[in-house]
Design a protein around this motif. Structure first.
Motif, PDB file in Angstrom:
ATOM      1  N   UNK A  22      77.801  27.942  17.915  1.00  0.00           N
ATOM      2  CA  UNK A  22      76.364  28.160  17.855  1.00  0.00           C
ATOM      3  C   UNK A  22      75.805  27.276  16.793  1.00  0.00           C
ATOM      4  N   UNK A  23      74.493  27.336  16.579  1.00  0.00           N
ATOM      5  CA  UNK A  23      73.890  26.472  15.574  1.00  0.00           C
ATOM      6  C   UNK A  23      73.500  25.164  16.202  1.00  0.00           C
ATOM      7  N   UNK A  28      75.319  23.669  23.676  1.00  0.00           N
ATOM      8  CA  UNK A  28      76.156  22.803  24.506  1.00  0.00           C
ATOM      9  C   UNK A  28      77.615  23.198  24.378  1.00  0.00           C
ATOM     10  N   UNK A  29      78.030  23.521  23.130  1.00  0.00           N
ATOM     11  CA  UNK A  29      79.410  23.904  22.915  1.00  0.00           C
ATOM     12  C   UNK A  29      79.725  25.210  23.626  1.00  0.00           C
ATOM     13  N   UNK A  30      78.801  26.172  23.573  1.00  0.00           N
ATOM     14  CA  UNK A  30      79.041  27.463  24.192  1.00  0.00           C
ATOM     15  C   UNK A  30      79.094  27.318  25.711  1.00  0.00           C
ATOM     16  N   UNK A  77      81.253  20.625  12.636  1.00  0.00           N
ATOM     17  CA  UNK A  77      79.783  20.566  12.634  1.00  0.00           C
ATOM     18  C   UNK A  77      79.273  19.660  13.741  1.00  0.00           C
ATOM     19  N   UNK A  78      79.932  18.532  13.965  1.00  0.00           N
ATOM     20  CA  UNK A  78      79.509  17.608  15.018  1.00  0.00           C
ATOM     21  C   UNK A  78      79.760  18.181  16.412  1.00  0.00           C
ATOM     22  N   UNK A 216      83.445  13.200  18.464  1.00  0.00           N
ATOM     23  CA  UNK A 216      82.934  13.873  17.269  1.00  0.00           C
ATOM     24  C   UNK A 216      83.658  13.390  16.015  1.00  0.00           C
ATOM     25  N   UNK A 217      84.936  13.138  16.119  1.00  0.00           N
ATOM     26  CA  UNK A 217      85.709  12.655  14.964  1.00  0.00           C
ATOM     27  C   UNK A 217      85.230  11.273  14.528  1.00  0.00           C
ATOM     28  N   UNK A 218      84.918  10.430  15.503  1.00  0.00           N
ATOM     29  CA  UNK A 218      84.398   9.101  15.183  1.00  0.00           C
ATOM     30  C   UNK A 218      83.036   9.206  14.504  1.00  0.00           C
TER      31      UNK A 218
END
Length: 253
Positions: A22-23, A28-30, A77-78, A216-218
């Motif tokens: 969330x956040x 999108x993640x959910x 976070x990303x 996301x890591x990049x």
């Protein structure tokens, strides 16, 4: 697991804690969360019945270094996965704020170095995830002791790559009482090391996250580099500011 996909496994496990991300970016993640396909046995208490399995509401994630802790926090976070960080490189105010947010269930994940494994009052931790295998087996004992306290249910998981096998063997030997020989009269008996149980995950399910995690890591690495560059620039500006002031005074004369 291969070290190159360690972050993918970590994200696959952690994105389901507390019911999904969330956040910022969390929707999108959910929406794409794989938490529904996590095997219940992954979070069940091995000594309890299978019906006691449930998705954890909170997780304490241990990293070996402050840099590793900061990098994993930035990665999450990303990906829109809320977390807080607790390590020695943070100001005391930020550490207390992170601890308060985790205790108050405002974030489901607390990422920490071993500074958090001793002496902190965190009454409810459903899952301890060892992102790094500790070099000292005593640290392993203190870490996993943060969950299943005061009769509560809890579980601990450890991510093990090809580089961690020797450390894991040291932990297993320590848990079995040293794994060495014990005298008994004139005879000696060997105590075999206690082997930790494997947590089985479907690789095909885990690797569905690989593109998102690598992207996301990049992005997180670029953000960290930008922040470091801005910090260097501020340091140089402060250094040149003193010289500039002297020059200005000469011109006024």
């Amino acid at each position: 697991m291969p070290a190159k996909v360690k972050d993918v496994y970590a994200v696959y496990i952690l994105q389901g804690v507390g019911g999904g991300g969330s956040g910022s970016g969390g929707s999108e993640t959910k929406k794409s969360s794989a938490s529904a396909v996590l095997p219940p046995s992954l979070f069940s208490n091995p000594s309890a019945s299978s019906s006691s399995a449930s998705i954890p509401r909170s997780a304490l994630v241990f990293c070996a270094t402050t840099q590793g802790c900061a990098s994993l926090t930035r990665l999450l976070a990303h990906l829109g996965i809320p977390s807080a960080a607790l390590h020695s490189a943070l100001p005391q105010r930020e550490r207390l704020s992170a601890l308060d947010a985790f205790r108050g269930a405002r974030v489901p994940l607390l990422l920490a170095t071993d500074v958090a494994s001793r002496g902190l009052d965190i009454p409810t931790v459903d899952l301890v995830l060892n992102y790094d295998v500790p070099a000292d087996p005593a640290d392993y004992v203190h870490r996993v002791g943060r969950t299943a306290r005061a009769g509560r249910a809890g579980r601990s998981l450890t991510l093990v790559t090809q580089h961690d096998v020797r450390r894991l063997q040291k932990v297993e030997a320590a848990l079995s009482g040293g794994g060495g020989e014990k005298g008994h009269g004139d005879s000696k008996t060997s105590t075999p090391p206690r082997q930790l149980a494997d947590a089985c995950l479907e690789e095909r399910d885990v690797l569905k996250w690989i593109t998102r995690v690598y992207s996301a890591r990049k992005a997180a690495a670029l953000e960290a580099a930008d922040e470091a560059a801005r910090g260097d620039a501020r340091g140089k500006a402060r250094g040149s500011g003193g010289g500039g002031g002297g020059g200005g005074e000469k011109r006024r004369r």
